[in-house]
Design an enzyme around this catalytic site. Structure first.
Site, PDB file in Angstrom:
ATOM      1  N   ARG A   1      65.840  33.557 -29.299  1.00 18.74           N
ATOM      2  CA  ARG A   1      65.886  34.980 -29.581  1.00 18.74           C
ATOM      3  C   ARG A   1      65.382  35.222 -30.997  1.00 18.74           C
ATOM      4  O   ARG A   1      65.944  34.679 -31.946  1.00 18.74           O
ATOM      5  CB  ARG A   1      67.338  35.451 -29.425  1.00 18.74           C
ATOM      6  CG  ARG A   1      67.481  36.939 -29.354  1.00 18.74           C
ATOM      7  CD  ARG A   1      68.909  37.303 -29.066  1.00 18.74           C
ATOM      8  NE  ARG A   1      69.768  37.089 -30.216  1.00 18.74           N
ATOM      9  CZ  ARG A   1      70.929  37.692 -30.395  1.00 18.74           C
ATOM     10  NH1 ARG A   1      71.373  38.532 -29.479  1.00 18.74           N
ATOM     11  NH2 ARG A   1      71.649  37.463 -31.454  1.00 18.74           N
TER      12      ARG A   1
ATOM     13  N   THR B   1      63.724  40.983 -33.968  1.00 16.77           N
ATOM     14  CA  THR B   1      63.542  41.926 -32.848  1.00 16.77           C
ATOM     15  C   THR B   1      64.622  41.764 -31.780  1.00 16.77           C
ATOM     16  O   THR B   1      64.788  42.644 -30.931  1.00 16.77           O
ATOM     17  CB  THR B   1      62.186  41.673 -32.162  1.00 16.77           C
ATOM     18  OG1 THR B   1      62.215  40.354 -31.582  1.00 16.77           O
ATOM     19  CG2 THR B   1      61.038  41.770 -33.151  1.00 16.77           C
TER      20      THR B   1
ATOM     21  N   ASP C   1      77.461  31.577 -33.127  1.00 19.39           N
ATOM     22  CA  ASP C   1      76.200  31.144 -32.522  1.00 19.39           C
ATOM     23  C   ASP C   1      76.474  29.883 -31.700  1.00 19.39           C
ATOM     24  O   ASP C   1      76.784  28.823 -32.250  1.00 19.39           O
ATOM     25  CB  ASP C   1      75.175  30.861 -33.621  1.00 19.39           C
ATOM     26  CG  ASP C   1      73.808  30.576 -33.036  1.00 19.39           C
ATOM     27  OD1 ASP C   1      72.865  31.289 -33.378  1.00 19.39           O
ATOM     28  OD2 ASP C   1      73.694  29.619 -32.230  1.00 19.39           O
TER      29      ASP C   1
ATOM     30  N   ASP D   1      74.308  26.728 -32.434  1.00 21.04           N
ATOM     31  CA  ASP D   1      74.662  26.113 -33.718  1.00 21.04           C
ATOM     32  C   ASP D   1      76.004  25.396 -33.649  1.00 21.04           C
ATOM     33  O   ASP D   1      76.174  24.328 -34.247  1.00 21.04           O
ATOM     34  CB  ASP D   1      74.698  27.175 -34.820  1.00 21.04           C
ATOM     35  CG  ASP D   1      73.303  27.611 -35.242  1.00 21.04           C
ATOM     36  OD1 ASP D   1      72.352  26.838 -35.016  1.00 21.04           O
ATOM     37  OD2 ASP D   1      73.181  28.717 -35.797  1.00 21.04           O
TER      38      ASP D   1
END
Ligand SMILES: O=P(O)(O)OC[C@H]1O[C@H](OP(=O)(O)OP(=O)(O)O)[C@H](O)[C@@H]1O
Ligand SMILES: O=c1cc[nH]c(=O)[nH]1
Ligand SMILES: [Mg+2]
Length: 207
Positions: free
Chosen positions: A102, A106, A198, A201
């Site tokens: 991603r 944006t 995340d 991560d």
């Protein structure tokens, strides 16, 4: 249609995943365990049929999986932890990969890799990604699967935002969604809140 797996074990393990005190090793183990429990629910409607076999005591018919063959498809990279776990339950399943990240500005998915089983059109597909945030990545992956001929797709995510669920329901109403929880909202950076951070991560220790 969206199914939230409210089983206490799932909810307990998900809460541990959210905790900032949970390190990489434990996070991975929990993600794998939750994935197995989600698969138990997502695969509830697999077809079974009678097979004749002999126990040490008697020959009779017993139920075994009989429907379409399965494909597990991971959205890279975080979805890998889910397919790696689930394939232990259904070892005959073929595994596909769709590489998407991603764009942080944006929030749109960027494709970088894909490899699907050649007979994906004949298989029931279970698409995995732990996080369904804006829904952009999952929607693009579903479209890619459909373009490749897939006709039966279920999306499995650990955590979703209401926005992401709405996108999939609008763009792919034929795709059932199975999640452990739907959180409150997305923040301005497209992160699920309260969320777990995340996922990639936290699984791979990259932050
Ligand atoms: O619903 P969306 O708004 O598209 O966001 C969700 C996506 O973001 C994360 O992947 P990320 O881009 O961080 O890639 P990674 O798995 O390689 O870390 C996550 O694993 C989903 O794929
Ligand atoms: O909260 C979020 C949103 C997107 N991707 C993640 O890993 N976490
Ligand atoms: Mg990530």
């Amino acid at each position: 249609m969206v199914t939230v797996v409210s089983h206490p074990l799932v909810q307990h393990k998900l809460s541990l995943m959210r905790d900032t005190q949970t390190g990489v090793k434990e996070f991975r183990e929990l993600a794998s365990e939750v994935s197995l429990l989600l698969a138990y629910e997502a695969m509830r409607d697999l077809e079974i049929g009678p097979v004749r076999l002999s126990t040490p005591l008697e020959t009779a018919e017993f139920p075994m999986l009989s429907g379409k063959k399965l494909a597990l498809v991971a959205i890279l990279r975080a979805g890998l932890i889910m397919t790696d776990a689930i394939v232990t339950l259904v070892p005959a399943a073929k595994v596909g990969h769709i590489g998407l990240y991603r764009d942080p500005q944006t929030l749109k998915p960027v494709a970088y890799y894909n490899k699907l089983p050649a007979d994906i059109a004949e298989r029931r597909v279970f698409l995995t990604d732990p996080m369904l945030a804006t829904g952009g990545s999952a929607s693009a992956a579903i479209q890619f699967l459909k373009d490749a001929g897939a006709q039966s797709i279920k999306l499995m995510s650990i955590l979703a935002a209401p926005e992401g669920v709405a996108v999939i329901e609008k763009e792919h109403p034929d795709v059932e969604i199975v999640v452990a929880a739907i959180d409150r909202e997305l923040n301005d950076h497209g992160y699920i809140v309260p969320g777990l951070g995340d996922a990639g991560d936290r699984i791979y220790g990259t932050k």
